[in-house]
Design an enzyme around this catalytic site. Sequence first.
Site, PDB file in Angstrom:
ATOM      1  CE  LYS A 178      -3.946  -2.276   2.216  1.00  0.00           C
ATOM      2  NZ  LYS A 178      -4.930  -2.245   3.326  1.00  0.00           N
ATOM      3  CE1 TYR A 207      -9.276  -3.101   0.403  1.00  0.00           C
ATOM      4  CE2 TYR A 207      -8.199  -1.179  -0.524  1.00  0.00           C
ATOM      5  CZ  TYR A 207      -8.136  -2.376   0.169  1.00  0.00           C
ATOM      6  OH  TYR A 207      -6.921  -2.838   0.646  1.00  0.00           O
ATOM      7  CG  ASN A 224      -3.609  -2.371   6.731  1.00  0.00           C
ATOM      8  OD1 ASN A 224      -3.486  -1.937   5.591  1.00  0.00           O
ATOM      9  ND2 ASN A 224      -4.622  -3.128   7.102  1.00  0.00           N
ATOM     10  CG  HIS A 275      -5.084  -6.155  -0.555  1.00  0.00           C
ATOM     11  ND1 HIS A 275      -6.303  -6.281   0.056  1.00  0.00           N
ATOM     12  CD2 HIS A 275      -5.138  -6.936  -1.659  1.00  0.00           C
ATOM     13  CE1 HIS A 275      -7.069  -7.104  -0.666  1.00  0.00           C
ATOM     14  NE2 HIS A 275      -6.385  -7.509  -1.715  1.00  0.00           N
ATOM     15  CD  GLU A 282      -8.407  -8.771  -4.282  1.00  0.00           C
ATOM     16  OE1 GLU A 282      -7.326  -9.208  -3.864  1.00  0.00           O
ATOM     17  OE2 GLU A 282      -9.329  -8.399  -3.533  1.00  0.00           O
TER      18      GLU A 282
HETATM   19  P1  ATP Z   1      -6.986  -6.023   3.036  1.00  0.00           P
HETATM   20  O1  ATP Z   1      -8.317  -6.332   2.408  1.00  0.00           O
HETATM   21  O2  ATP Z   1      -6.463  -4.638   2.655  1.00  0.00           O
HETATM   22  O3  ATP Z   1      -5.980  -7.102   2.817  1.00  0.00           O
HETATM   23  P2  ATP Z   1      -7.954  -6.963   5.537  1.00  0.00           P
HETATM   24  O4  ATP Z   1      -8.584  -8.047   4.737  1.00  0.00           O
HETATM   25  O5  ATP Z   1      -7.039  -7.353   6.651  1.00  0.00           O
HETATM   26  O6  ATP Z   1      -7.158  -5.968   4.614  1.00  0.00           O
HETATM   27  P3  ATP Z   1     -10.488  -5.606   5.516  1.00  0.00           P
HETATM   28  O7  ATP Z   1     -11.483  -5.799   6.603  1.00  0.00           O
HETATM   29  O8  ATP Z   1     -10.714  -6.268   4.210  1.00  0.00           O
HETATM   30  O9  ATP Z   1      -9.050  -5.993   6.116  1.00  0.00           O
HETATM   31  O10 ATP Z   1     -10.338  -4.037   5.318  1.00  0.00           O
HETATM   32  C1  ATP Z   1      -9.749  -3.524   4.123  1.00  0.00           C
HETATM   33  C2  ATP Z   1      -8.850  -2.368   4.486  1.00  0.00           C
HETATM   34  O11 ATP Z   1      -9.646  -1.294   4.978  1.00  0.00           O
HETATM   35  C3  ATP Z   1      -7.858  -2.649   5.634  1.00  0.00           C
HETATM   36  O12 ATP Z   1      -6.708  -3.315   5.219  1.00  0.00           O
HETATM   37  C4  ATP Z   1      -7.563  -1.244   6.101  1.00  0.00           C
HETATM   38  O13 ATP Z   1      -6.644  -0.577   5.230  1.00  0.00           O
HETATM   39  C5  ATP Z   1      -8.929  -0.577   5.980  1.00  0.00           C
HETATM   40  N1  ATP Z   1      -9.697  -0.700   7.241  1.00  0.00           N
HETATM   41  C6  ATP Z   1     -10.288  -1.817   7.750  1.00  0.00           C
HETATM   42  N2  ATP Z   1     -10.903  -1.561   8.909  1.00  0.00           N
HETATM   43  C7  ATP Z   1     -10.698  -0.233   9.155  1.00  0.00           C
HETATM   44  C8  ATP Z   1     -11.080   0.670  10.194  1.00  0.00           C
HETATM   45  N3  ATP Z   1     -11.822   0.253  11.228  1.00  0.00           N
HETATM   46  N4  ATP Z   1     -10.689   1.968  10.105  1.00  0.00           N
HETATM   47  C9  ATP Z   1      -9.960   2.396   9.043  1.00  0.00           C
HETATM   48  N5  ATP Z   1      -9.575   1.612   8.017  1.00  0.00           N
HETATM   49  C10 ATP Z   1      -9.928   0.313   8.072  1.00  0.00           C
HETATM   50 MG    MG Z   2      -9.793  -7.692   3.009  1.00  0.00          MG
END
Ligand code: ATP
Ligand code: MG
Length: 131
Positions: free
Chosen positions: A3, A43, A106, A109, A120
């Site tokens: 990211k 997303y 974070n 992804h 994807e």
């Molecule tokens: P990713 O899909 O990016 O691999 P993930 O599967 O661990 O991450 P998801 O629940 O799919 O997490 O959320 C997608 C992304 O949205 C997260 O990686 C983070 O960047 C953002 N995100 C998730 N929860 C929050 C939150 N509570 N506040 C802010 N951003 C969030």
């Molecule tokens: Mg995810």
Amino acid sequence: MIKPDAVRAGDSGLILDQIIRSGFEIKALKLVQLSQKEAEAFYAVHCERPFYGSLVEFMTSGPVVAAILEKENAVEAYRTLIGSTNPENAAEGTIRKRFASSIQNNAVHGSDSDENAEIECSFFFNHFERV
Ligand code: ATP
Ligand code: MG
């Protein structure tokens, strides 16, 4: 995907190194700048969530490194390697523990299923960009 926060911090090389040393084979790789439309589409599953607008803004704040990774049981293995969404809860030594700064910023992804991984992969790469 690496990211924008991690690309900006110059951590792309270290992250790819950890991925490769963990046994993943890179089948495609590139640096790209997502447009707002592209980040919204990527997303889309989170479009009702309160953090969606902020997430899209973050994901378009700079280039990302997109990659296709191959390994036995890759989705689960990669999610173990990256750690919990919130780096505060990520296990020691995971990519998010090492490189992420917040639940939103974070660092990486990971696809959450084989089916979404295929979608994807096609989002980022055409057939001659994949080996
Ligand atoms: P990713 O899909 O990016 O691999 P993930 O599967 O661990 O991450 P998801 O629940 O799919 O997490 O959320 C997608 C992304 O949205 C997260 O990686 C983070 O960047 C953002 N995100 C998730 N929860 C929050 C939150 N509570 N506040 C802010 N951003 C969030
Ligand atoms: Mg995810």
